[in-house]
Write a protein that holds these residues in place. Sequence first.
Motif, PDB file in Angstrom:
ATOM      1  N   PRO A 281      36.424 -88.548  20.292  1.00  0.00           N
ATOM      2  CA  PRO A 281      36.980 -89.753  19.675  1.00  0.00           C
ATOM      3  C   PRO A 281      36.816 -89.739  18.155  1.00  0.00           C
ATOM      4  O   PRO A 281      35.943 -89.057  17.617  1.00  0.00           O
ATOM      5  CB  PRO A 281      36.170 -90.878  20.314  1.00  0.00           C
ATOM      6  CG  PRO A 281      34.889 -90.234  20.753  1.00  0.00           C
ATOM      7  CD  PRO A 281      35.238 -88.835  21.125  1.00  0.00           C
ATOM      8  N   GLY A 282      37.676 -90.518  17.484  1.00  0.00           N
ATOM      9  CA  GLY A 282      37.589 -90.606  16.030  1.00  0.00           C
ATOM     10  C   GLY A 282      38.736 -89.895  15.352  1.00  0.00           C
ATOM     11  O   GLY A 282      39.625 -89.330  16.001  1.00  0.00           O
ATOM     12  N   PRO A 283      38.747 -89.926  14.023  1.00  0.00           N
ATOM     13  CA  PRO A 283      39.864 -89.331  13.284  1.00  0.00           C
ATOM     14  C   PRO A 283      39.914 -87.811  13.419  1.00  0.00           C
ATOM     15  O   PRO A 283      38.892 -87.155  13.596  1.00  0.00           O
ATOM     16  CB  PRO A 283      39.584 -89.747  11.831  1.00  0.00           C
ATOM     17  CG  PRO A 283      38.112 -89.993  11.782  1.00  0.00           C
ATOM     18  CD  PRO A 283      37.744 -90.532  13.131  1.00  0.00           C
ATOM     19  N   ILE A 284      41.132 -87.289  13.320  1.00  0.00           N
ATOM     20  CA  ILE A 284      41.367 -85.842  13.272  1.00  0.00           C
ATOM     21  C   ILE A 284      42.231 -85.585  12.044  1.00  0.00           C
ATOM     22  O   ILE A 284      43.266 -86.225  11.868  1.00  0.00           O
ATOM     23  CB  ILE A 284      42.081 -85.332  14.533  1.00  0.00           C
ATOM     24  CG1 ILE A 284      41.267 -85.664  15.779  1.00  0.00           C
ATOM     25  CG2 ILE A 284      42.341 -83.833  14.442  1.00  0.00           C
ATOM     26  CD1 ILE A 284      42.001 -85.381  17.074  1.00  0.00           C
ATOM     27  N   VAL A 285      41.799 -84.678  11.206  1.00  0.00           N
ATOM     28  CA  VAL A 285      42.492 -84.421   9.945  1.00  0.00           C
ATOM     29  C   VAL A 285      43.055 -83.005   9.952  1.00  0.00           C
ATOM     30  O   VAL A 285      42.353 -82.048  10.303  1.00  0.00           O
ATOM     31  CB  VAL A 285      41.555 -84.614   8.737  1.00  0.00           C
ATOM     32  CG1 VAL A 285      42.307 -84.403   7.427  1.00  0.00           C
ATOM     33  CG2 VAL A 285      40.939 -86.019   8.772  1.00  0.00           C
ATOM     34  N   VAL A 286      44.319 -82.887   9.551  1.00  0.00           N
ATOM     35  CA  VAL A 286      45.004 -81.604   9.505  1.00  0.00           C
ATOM     36  C   VAL A 286      45.117 -81.172   8.050  1.00  0.00           C
ATOM     37  O   VAL A 286      45.690 -81.886   7.223  1.00  0.00           O
ATOM     38  CB  VAL A 286      46.410 -81.697  10.133  1.00  0.00           C
ATOM     39  CG1 VAL A 286      47.095 -80.333  10.101  1.00  0.00           C
ATOM     40  CG2 VAL A 286      46.316 -82.219  11.553  1.00  0.00           C
ATOM     41  N   GLY A 287      44.576 -80.004   7.743  1.00  0.00           N
ATOM     42  CA  GLY A 287      44.667 -79.474   6.393  1.00  0.00           C
ATOM     43  C   GLY A 287      46.061 -78.983   6.073  1.00  0.00           C
ATOM     44  O   GLY A 287      46.890 -78.780   6.976  1.00  0.00           O
ATOM     45  N   PRO A 288      46.366 -78.766   4.807  1.00  0.00           N
ATOM     46  CA  PRO A 288      47.697 -78.279   4.435  1.00  0.00           C
ATOM     47  C   PRO A 288      47.932 -76.871   4.963  1.00  0.00           C
ATOM     48  O   PRO A 288      47.005 -76.078   5.113  1.00  0.00           O
ATOM     49  CB  PRO A 288      47.657 -78.313   2.902  1.00  0.00           C
ATOM     50  CG  PRO A 288      46.218 -78.230   2.551  1.00  0.00           C
ATOM     51  CD  PRO A 288      45.480 -78.938   3.636  1.00  0.00           C
ATOM     52  N   GLN A 289      49.176 -76.570   5.247  1.00  0.00           N
ATOM     53  CA  GLN A 289      49.537 -75.237   5.723  1.00  0.00           C
ATOM     54  C   GLN A 289      49.488 -74.250   4.565  1.00  0.00           C
ATOM     55  O   GLN A 289      50.021 -74.502   3.489  1.00  0.00           O
ATOM     56  CB  GLN A 289      50.942 -75.272   6.336  1.00  0.00           C
ATOM     57  CG  GLN A 289      51.390 -73.974   6.959  1.00  0.00           C
ATOM     58  CD  GLN A 289      52.660 -74.151   7.770  1.00  0.00           C
ATOM     59  OE1 GLN A 289      52.670 -74.838   8.799  1.00  0.00           O
ATOM     60  NE2 GLN A 289      53.733 -73.541   7.322  1.00  0.00           N
TER      61      GLN A 289
END
Length: 402
Positions: free
Chosen positions: A258-266
């Motif tokens: 649970p909680g936020p999931i952050v996607v880094g730049p490609q």
Amino acid sequence: MEDTPTADTTAARPARVRPSEATLRRLERASGSLATQAVARMDEELSWFRAMPADQRSWVTLVAQAGIASLVEWCRNPGRPPRLTGEVFGAAPRELARAVPLKQTVDLIKVTVEVVEARVTQVAEPGEAEPLRLAVLQFSREVAFATAHVYASFAENRGAWDARLEALVVDALVRGDRSEELPGRAAALGWATTGPVLVLVGAAPSAERDSRAGVRRAARSLRSEVLVGVHADKLVVVLGGVDGLGAVAERVCREFGPGPIVVGPQVDSLARAAESAAAALAGLRAAAAWPDAPRPVDAEALLPERALDGDPVARTELAERVARPLEAAGGEVLDTVRAVLAHGGNLEGTARALFVHPNTVRYRLKRATELTGCSITDPRGAWTLQLALALTRLEGSRSLWH
């Protein structure tokens, strides 16, 4: 009722006759020629063996010869199992297991046993062909079990080594290591792509769930390369090798806690994956300031929160993407944006304060959106614009004092 053997019937049962020492010495002397014949037959019957490199074929010859020598020792000491690692495979069971799968190894053993069986009458002393033949059959059975054990041990050791190497690669990315060794280490894990890569981070699931296995299944179901690691309480996933990595990230997100999931730049390669990881980790640290953020959320969408959290990269990006384009567009656009922010987004009030028509305000705001990608009529866009301008003014005032 089943008959129970009596002492008399047991005594009547002939004891197993072992090959004599003379037969075993003859078998030892013939081991070289038997191994050569076995390899020649492998070459005739096994097409995949013919395609093997010369060094591997010669190594198989040595293994076959060592196997026959092990047969002799086993006949002298029939109570002990064959010692494949030390006596047969020598010092390189790992190399054999990599070059020849288990099924093919069984084929090699089968051919070698058949060749030895065919020469039993020539090798054995007169009258001892049958004991030697029985010894060969029993030994081949022992070898089959021992071979399976060697391959199982190799797979277990290889799995542990791969897990450690994968953890080292992910840990290096988390620490921001931009070492040129990273692609090589990933290649050792089967990472074959040289294309785009991105990193996503979030909370690791509960200890009861095997998060790594779930992530790998999800990523590979979409044909994506994947590396997975747990760093403290964070799950770190590296994806690459396919177009549309965003769709893969969406699917993989189901495996997080649970909680936020952050996607880094490609980024364009694994060598630059540390940049994507750094942005994703900075976004995760700052994500608490945006409770309604989507899941997953791009690290770039969190630039305002990251800047507030002290991320220098985010501050620079806000200045380059938002503040400086407005300043370069001329005073009218920048002044209009500031006026709209000061009037709480009220366009009519802004128009009166600037002594222009409301449509002029709208035109200038449209121009500002084109330059920055942020719409001032959207609460999120207005927040980004206001923060970017405030931080830029702070940086400008500091430069005046230094």
